[in-house]
Design a protein around this motif. Structure first.
Motif, PDB file in Angstrom:
ATOM      1  N   ALA A  99      13.471  14.864 108.512  1.00  0.00           N
ATOM      2  CA  ALA A  99      14.385  13.899 107.902  1.00  0.00           C
ATOM      3  C   ALA A  99      15.383  13.338 108.906  1.00  0.00           C
ATOM      4  CB  ALA A  99      15.131  14.536 106.737  1.00  0.00           C
ATOM      5  N   ALA A 100      15.717  14.120 109.922  1.00  0.00           N
ATOM      6  CA  ALA A 100      16.659  13.665 110.938  1.00  0.00           C
ATOM      7  C   ALA A 100      16.014  12.569 111.781  1.00  0.00           C
ATOM      8  CB  ALA A 100      17.084  14.833 111.819  1.00  0.00           C
ATOM      9  N   THR A 101      16.832  11.859 112.511  1.00  0.00           N
ATOM     10  CA  THR A 101      16.335  10.801 113.393  1.00  0.00           C
ATOM     11  C   THR A 101      16.860  11.038 114.798  1.00  0.00           C
ATOM     12  OG1 THR A 101      18.244   9.404 112.826  1.00  0.00           O
ATOM     13  CG2 THR A 101      16.228   9.103 111.530  1.00  0.00           C
ATOM     14  N   GLY A 102      16.284  10.366 115.768  1.00  0.00           N
ATOM     15  CA  GLY A 102      16.747  10.494 117.139  1.00  0.00           C
ATOM     16  C   GLY A 102      15.982  11.564 117.902  1.00  0.00           C
ATOM     17  N   GLU A 103      16.331  11.722 119.166  1.00  0.00           N
ATOM     18  CA  GLU A 103      15.619  12.663 120.033  1.00  0.00           C
ATOM     19  C   GLU A 103      16.033  14.101 119.803  1.00  0.00           C
ATOM     20  OE1 GLU A 103      15.816  11.640 124.122  1.00  0.00           O
ATOM     21  OE2 GLU A 103      14.940   9.636 123.865  1.00  0.00           O
ATOM     22  N   GLU A 104      17.298  14.332 119.469  1.00  0.00           N
ATOM     23  CA  GLU A 104      17.797  15.707 119.362  1.00  0.00           C
ATOM     24  C   GLU A 104      18.359  15.991 117.978  1.00  0.00           C
ATOM     25  OE1 GLU A 104      20.663  15.991 122.546  1.00  0.00           O
ATOM     26  OE2 GLU A 104      19.162  16.945 123.859  1.00  0.00           O
ATOM     27  N   VAL A 105      18.367  17.275 117.610  1.00  0.00           N
ATOM     28  CA  VAL A 105      19.045  17.738 116.405  1.00  0.00           C
ATOM     29  C   VAL A 105      19.923  18.925 116.779  1.00  0.00           C
ATOM     30  CG1 VAL A 105      17.355  16.951 114.717  1.00  0.00           C
ATOM     31  CG2 VAL A 105      17.048  19.184 115.808  1.00  0.00           C
ATOM     32  N   VAL A 106      20.937  19.143 115.963  1.00  0.00           N
ATOM     33  CA  VAL A 106      21.865  20.252 116.172  1.00  0.00           C
ATOM     34  C   VAL A 106      21.852  21.139 114.934  1.00  0.00           C
ATOM     35  CG1 VAL A 106      24.279  20.899 116.511  1.00  0.00           C
ATOM     36  CG2 VAL A 106      23.343  18.923 117.707  1.00  0.00           C
ATOM     37  N   LEU A 107      21.689  22.454 115.142  1.00  0.00           N
ATOM     38  CA  LEU A 107      21.765  23.416 114.048  1.00  0.00           C
ATOM     39  C   LEU A 107      23.060  24.194 114.194  1.00  0.00           C
ATOM     40  CD1 LEU A 107      20.230  24.676 111.606  1.00  0.00           C
ATOM     41  CD2 LEU A 107      19.446  26.452 113.205  1.00  0.00           C
ATOM     42  N   ASN A 108      23.957  24.037 113.229  1.00  0.00           N
ATOM     43  CA  ASN A 108      25.239  24.735 113.232  1.00  0.00           C
ATOM     44  C   ASN A 108      25.167  25.922 112.281  1.00  0.00           C
ATOM     45  OD1 ASN A 108      26.659  22.858 114.974  1.00  0.00           O
ATOM     46  ND2 ASN A 108      26.589  21.432 113.259  1.00  0.00           N
ATOM     47  N   LEU A 124      23.339  25.051 118.116  1.00  0.00           N
ATOM     48  CA  LEU A 124      22.059  25.033 118.814  1.00  0.00           C
ATOM     49  C   LEU A 124      21.584  23.592 118.903  1.00  0.00           C
ATOM     50  CD1 LEU A 124      19.596  26.753 119.938  1.00  0.00           C
ATOM     51  CD2 LEU A 124      18.632  26.514 117.633  1.00  0.00           C
ATOM     52  N   THR A 125      21.378  23.087 120.114  1.00  0.00           N
ATOM     53  CA  THR A 125      20.921  21.714 120.319  1.00  0.00           C
ATOM     54  C   THR A 125      19.516  21.745 120.909  1.00  0.00           C
ATOM     55  OG1 THR A 125      23.197  21.011 120.771  1.00  0.00           O
ATOM     56  CG2 THR A 125      21.432  19.507 121.404  1.00  0.00           C
ATOM     57  N   MET A 126      18.589  20.995 120.284  1.00  0.00           N
ATOM     58  CA  MET A 126      17.196  21.049 120.740  1.00  0.00           C
ATOM     59  C   MET A 126      16.522  19.708 120.527  1.00  0.00           C
ATOM     60  SD  MET A 126      16.387  23.566 117.622  1.00  0.00           S
ATOM     61  CE  MET A 126      17.718  23.249 116.449  1.00  0.00           C
ATOM     62  N   ASN A 127      15.393  19.517 121.178  1.00  0.00           N
ATOM     63  CA  ASN A 127      14.590  18.317 120.996  1.00  0.00           C
ATOM     64  C   ASN A 127      13.946  18.352 119.613  1.00  0.00           C
ATOM     65  OD1 ASN A 127      11.638  17.019 121.256  1.00  0.00           O
ATOM     66  ND2 ASN A 127      13.045  15.930 122.628  1.00  0.00           N
ATOM     67  N   ARG A 128      14.073  17.270 118.885  1.00  0.00           N
ATOM     68  CA  ARG A 128      13.608  17.262 117.488  1.00  0.00           C
ATOM     69  C   ARG A 128      12.090  17.375 117.388  1.00  0.00           C
ATOM     70  NH1 ARG A 128      12.259  13.622 113.206  1.00  0.00           N
ATOM     71  NH2 ARG A 128      12.042  11.924 114.701  1.00  0.00           N
ATOM     72  N   GLU A 129      11.363  16.599 118.180  1.00  0.00           N
ATOM     73  CA  GLU A 129       9.906  16.644 118.112  1.00  0.00           C
ATOM     74  C   GLU A 129       9.371  17.999 118.547  1.00  0.00           C
ATOM     75  OE1 GLU A 129       7.803  14.661 116.790  1.00  0.00           O
ATOM     76  OE2 GLU A 129       9.209  13.037 116.309  1.00  0.00           O
ATOM     77  N   SER A 130      10.011  18.605 119.541  1.00  0.00           N
ATOM     78  CA  SER A 130       9.590  19.941 119.985  1.00  0.00           C
ATOM     79  C   SER A 130       9.799  20.969 118.883  1.00  0.00           C
ATOM     80  CB  SER A 130      10.352  20.355 121.243  1.00  0.00           C
ATOM     81  OG  SER A 130      10.059  19.489 122.315  1.00  0.00           O
ATOM     82  N   LEU A 131      10.912  20.857 118.176  1.00  0.00           N
ATOM     83  CA  LEU A 131      11.179  21.767 117.066  1.00  0.00           C
ATOM     84  C   LEU A 131      10.138  21.594 115.961  1.00  0.00           C
ATOM     85  CD1 LEU A 131      12.975  23.824 115.577  1.00  0.00           C
ATOM     86  CD2 LEU A 131      14.288  21.880 114.694  1.00  0.00           C
ATOM     87  N   ILE A 132       9.838  20.360 115.607  1.00  0.00           N
ATOM     88  CA  ILE A 132       8.853  20.097 114.556  1.00  0.00           C
ATOM     89  C   ILE A 132       7.496  20.691 114.931  1.00  0.00           C
ATOM     90  CG2 ILE A 132       7.523  18.266 113.438  1.00  0.00           C
ATOM     91  CD1 ILE A 132      10.082  16.544 113.525  1.00  0.00           C
ATOM     92  N   SER A 133       7.072  20.462 116.167  1.00  0.00           N
ATOM     93  CA  SER A 133       5.775  20.972 116.610  1.00  0.00           C
ATOM     94  C   SER A 133       5.751  22.496 116.609  1.00  0.00           C
ATOM     95  CB  SER A 133       5.448  20.447 118.012  1.00  0.00           C
ATOM     96  OG  SER A 133       5.353  19.036 118.014  1.00  0.00           O
ATOM     97  N   ALA A 134       6.832  23.114 117.073  1.00  0.00           N
ATOM     98  CA  ALA A 134       6.883  24.576 117.131  1.00  0.00           C
ATOM     99  C   ALA A 134       6.872  25.184 115.734  1.00  0.00           C
ATOM    100  CB  ALA A 134       8.126  25.016 117.900  1.00  0.00           C
ATOM    101  N   VAL A 135       7.630  24.623 114.811  1.00  0.00           N
ATOM    102  CA  VAL A 135       7.665  25.148 113.443  1.00  0.00           C
ATOM    103  C   VAL A 135       6.293  25.008 112.787  1.00  0.00           C
ATOM    104  CG1 VAL A 135       8.647  24.833 111.136  1.00  0.00           C
ATOM    105  CG2 VAL A 135      10.132  24.760 113.147  1.00  0.00           C
TER     106      VAL A 135
END
Length: 364
Positions: free
Chosen positions: A327-336, A254-265
């Motif tokens: 803790a991650a950096t960059g625009e996107e994160v991947v959840l495996n 699953l690949t998503m925008n990191r800031e969007s994920l943080i805000s949604a959570v």
């Protein structure tokens, strides 16, 4: 002992050292104090609980050398209460006098002879630019345990790995790992286990510093940041073998925008109370996050995401998921993921230097 200095400088030094003073039950009374030693114009402030020691060197206008110990919290509160400007401090047979403008205080002191003797580490120092080390420590420190019944899990493992430095933490529910390739830090020591509490103090001090000086021995480590030294006793014991916990094959991505994920959570976790997890429904349509707490309410949010794999619903502790995303950096994160029960791994796309493993929560 007698000296004069600016209130703000003295307060900052007292506040910094005071974080190492003993406050929990069972400490010797003298360990609740800050040791003050004046030599010429050099004032040295030290506080310790025997596990963590913080020392600050401060330039003052010295008038009479000497040393004493005064309760750390009380002296800090007194200096904080003063108006900005010069402060006069004098130790006499009756205690310590603190004066500024029209304010004056007389505080009881403790014997400096009862305060633990501090010895500096003689090991060869390593001087580093603080940037990369600071960023890496921030990525892993939150995953360390706070349960002192298992001391080895409260530490940050620093180990020499293939010519670089690896940092690992775990509280048995999640694991954070960060590699700094080509950073040779430990010398002859293959690994050390530094208390996460000490690392947090170092990170606090590094906010305004460009360099850090490190020393390691078989039982202690010290971190020099400007005029401040943080010394800590290393944790004894064997860090858990973690390599086998990291999945080698995870078919779902699953690949998503990191800031969007943080805000949604952050939004959805408002309804994840009483240990309620956040559910992640992953499909080719994207990602749905939801949480329901009986007698409280429910929340649901849809997110744009790219999902590769079979449709899957998995649930996580919302705080642990949020810590990993932050803790991650960059625009996107991947959840495996593998399935709803096996460990999931949060990564940064195209990078092998960071991973955050977290255990799913079983749901009906």
């Amino acid at each position: 002992m007698k000296f004069r200095c600016e209130r703000d400088a003295l307060l900052e030094a007292l506040t910094t050292t005071g974080r190492a003073a003993g406050t929990r039950g069972g400490y010797q009374l003298v360990l609740s104090g800050v040791h003050m030693a004046l030599s010429g114009d050099d004032l040295t402030l030290t506080a310790t609980d025997r596990e963590l020691t913080i020392t600050v060197h401060l330039k003052v206008a010295g008038a009479m050398d000497g040393e004493t110990v005064v309760t750390a919290r009380l002296i800090s509160d007194v200096v904080r209460s003063l108006d900005a400007g010069a402060v006069n401090v004098e130790v006499n047979d009756g205690g310590i006098d603190v004066e500024s403008a029209r304010s004056s205080f007389s505080l009881q002191t403790m014997s400096a002879e009862d305060f633990p003797k501090m010895t500096a580490l003689e090991d060869e120092p390593v001087v580093l630019e603080a940037g990369n080390l600071t960023a890496a420590l921030r990525q892993v420190v939150k995953a360390a345990s706070t349960d002192e019944s298992r001391p080895v899990l409260t530490g940050v493992l620093l180990s020499a790995e293939q010519g670089g430095l690896r940092m690992v933490t775990t509280d048995s529910y999640r694991l954070a790992l960060c590699d700094l390739p080509e950073l040779e830090l430990l010398g002859s020591e293959p690994s050390v286990l530094v208390p996460s509490r000490s690392i947090q103090e170092v990170l606090r001090l590094l906010e305004d510093s460009d360099n850090i000086t490190l020393r390691f021995s078989d039982r202690e480590a010290s971190f020099g940041i400007g005029s401040i030294t943080v010394a800590t006793r290393l944790i004894e014991g064997e860090f858990p073998s973690y390599q086998g916990l990291i999945p080698t094959h995870q078919p779902n991505r699953l690949t998503m925008n990191r800031e969007s994920l943080i805000s949604a959570v952050r939004r959805v976790r408002l309804m994840a109370q009483d240990s309620t997890p956040i559910r992640l429904d992953m499909s080719s349509a994207g990602l749905d996050l939801s949480a329901t707490t009986q007698d409280v309410g429910a929340a649901r949010e849809q997110m744009d995401a790219v999902y590769e794999g079979e449709d899957l619903t998995v649930a996580f502790n919302p705080e642990y998921l949020l810590d990993g995303a932050e803790a991650a950096t960059g625009e996107e994160v991947v959840l495996n993921t593998v399935d709803a029960l096996k460990p999931a791994v949060l990564r940064i796309p195209e990078s092998e230097d960071f991973l955050y493993l977290l255990m799913p929560v079983r749901i009906n």
